[in-house]
Design a protein around this motif. Structure first.
Motif, PDB file in Angstrom:
ATOM      1  N   VAL A   1      30.924  46.643  31.221  1.00 47.00           N
ATOM      2  CA  VAL A   1      31.692  45.510  31.739  1.00 47.00           C
ATOM      3  C   VAL A   1      30.981  44.209  31.373  1.00 47.00           C
TER       4      VAL A   1
ATOM      5  N   VAL B   1      32.192  40.914  28.888  1.00 43.09           N
ATOM      6  CA  VAL B   1      32.393  39.550  29.408  1.00 43.09           C
ATOM      7  C   VAL B   1      31.478  38.528  28.730  1.00 43.09           C
TER       8      VAL B   1
ATOM      9  N   LEU C   1      31.559  37.453  36.830  1.00 39.46           N
ATOM     10  CA  LEU C   1      31.698  38.805  37.400  1.00 39.46           C
ATOM     11  C   LEU C   1      31.559  38.755  38.918  1.00 39.46           C
TER      12      LEU C   1
ATOM     13  N   VAL D   1      33.391  50.423  30.487  1.00 41.63           N
ATOM     14  CA  VAL D   1      34.787  50.067  30.764  1.00 41.63           C
ATOM     15  C   VAL D   1      35.652  51.325  30.847  1.00 41.63           C
TER      16      VAL D   1
ATOM     17  N   LYS E   1      39.796  46.882  35.356  1.00 45.09           N
ATOM     18  CA  LYS E   1      39.977  46.384  33.977  1.00 45.09           C
ATOM     19  C   LYS E   1      40.710  45.047  33.991  1.00 45.09           C
TER      20      LYS E   1
ATOM     21  N   VAL F   1      38.189  42.516  34.766  1.00 42.58           N
ATOM     22  CA  VAL F   1      37.342  42.234  33.589  1.00 42.58           C
ATOM     23  C   VAL F   1      38.066  41.250  32.670  1.00 42.58           C
TER      24      VAL F   1
END
Length: 254
Positions: free
Chosen positions: A94, A98, A135, A148, A156, A159
């Motif tokens: 994750v 990002v 986050l 992920v 998701k 995200v």
């Protein structure tokens, strides 16, 4: 005026997907675009965010004509978007997904990468800080190290929100942000959208879940067959004859 479209039009061959749409996005508000399937909503988003060039018409952002700008240039102006289908790197964490977002704001080049310059290191650190910050905002700080491929559909979606927020946007387009999630998760994502708006980010979303739209949105535009048929406050849209007909007209929702 913050962001407005003037007679925005898109033709794909003989198909008129968006037909002379005038729309203004209210700064600091939650704006929504609704309409039956095939009404031209995602195409309209694609025009504003530079993924498709318009056939005609104008897009003005904070007084500047951005009609012909490509998507990467539009993103640097502070306009971000998510997509109907969440395209993430499933085999990465994750956090790594990002981190990419804030690279839009960095200046490092090939020279910096080859020689591992101070600027590169500083900017990499800044990208990591930004990733952790967004986050935290979207409620995924504890999920940062998860792959992920191992997280839920709702996570998701978060995200994708985080990735958009990592670009430091002032305007975010959300394309069906709650598609494929259950009612409880829809409620949670609605709260996140309100939280983003509370931080001064202007939101424009496409959504099929009417209850959610009516509760969230300050301003709603309705498209049908590529044309704007109504715009106004939720209560005005709820009682609009043309809107009711578009949704209950059978073929329009096919």
């Amino acid at each position: 005026m913050y962001l407005e479209t003037k007679k925005l039009t898109k033709k794909f061959g003989g198909l008129l997907a968006v037909n002379e749409v005038d729309f203004s996005i209210k700064k600091g508000k939650i704006n929504a675009i609704i309409g039956p399937n095939g009404a031209g909503k995602s195409t309209f988003f694609n025009l504003i965010s530079g993924f498709h060039p318009p056939s005609s018409g104008e897009i003005i952002f904070k007084g500047t004509d951005i009609t012909k700008l490509p998507s990467n240039k539009i993103a640097t102006l502070g306009i971000a978007r998510t997509f109907q289908t969440t395209n993430l790197f499933e085999g990465s964490t994750v956090f790594d997904n990002v981190v990419i977002g804030h690279r839009l704001r960095t200046k490092s080049n090939l020279f910096d990468a080859i020689f591992k310059t101070k600027r590169l290191k500083q900017e990499e650190e800044k990208c990591k800080e930004k990733a952790l910050e967004v986050l935290q905002l979207v409620g995924l700080a504890k999920t940062a190290d998860s792959l992920v491929s191992n997280i839920t559909q709702e996570e998701k979606k978060r995200v994708a929100f985080a990735l958009a927020l990592a670009t430091d946007p002032e305007l975010v387009f959300l394309d069906e942000p709650t598609a494929g999630v259950n009612p409880d998760e829809t409620e949670e994502l609605s709260l996140l959208i309100e939280k983003m708006a509370g931080k001064g980010i202007t939101i424009c979303l496409i959504e099929h879940k009417m209850k959610m739209v009516m509760k969230l949105a300050d301003n709603i535009m309705v498209l049908n067959y590529g044309e704007k048929i109504a715009e106004g406050l939720p209560e005005e849209i709820n009682n609009n004859e043309a809107v009711i007909k578009a949704y209950l007209g059978g073929s329009a929702s096919a």
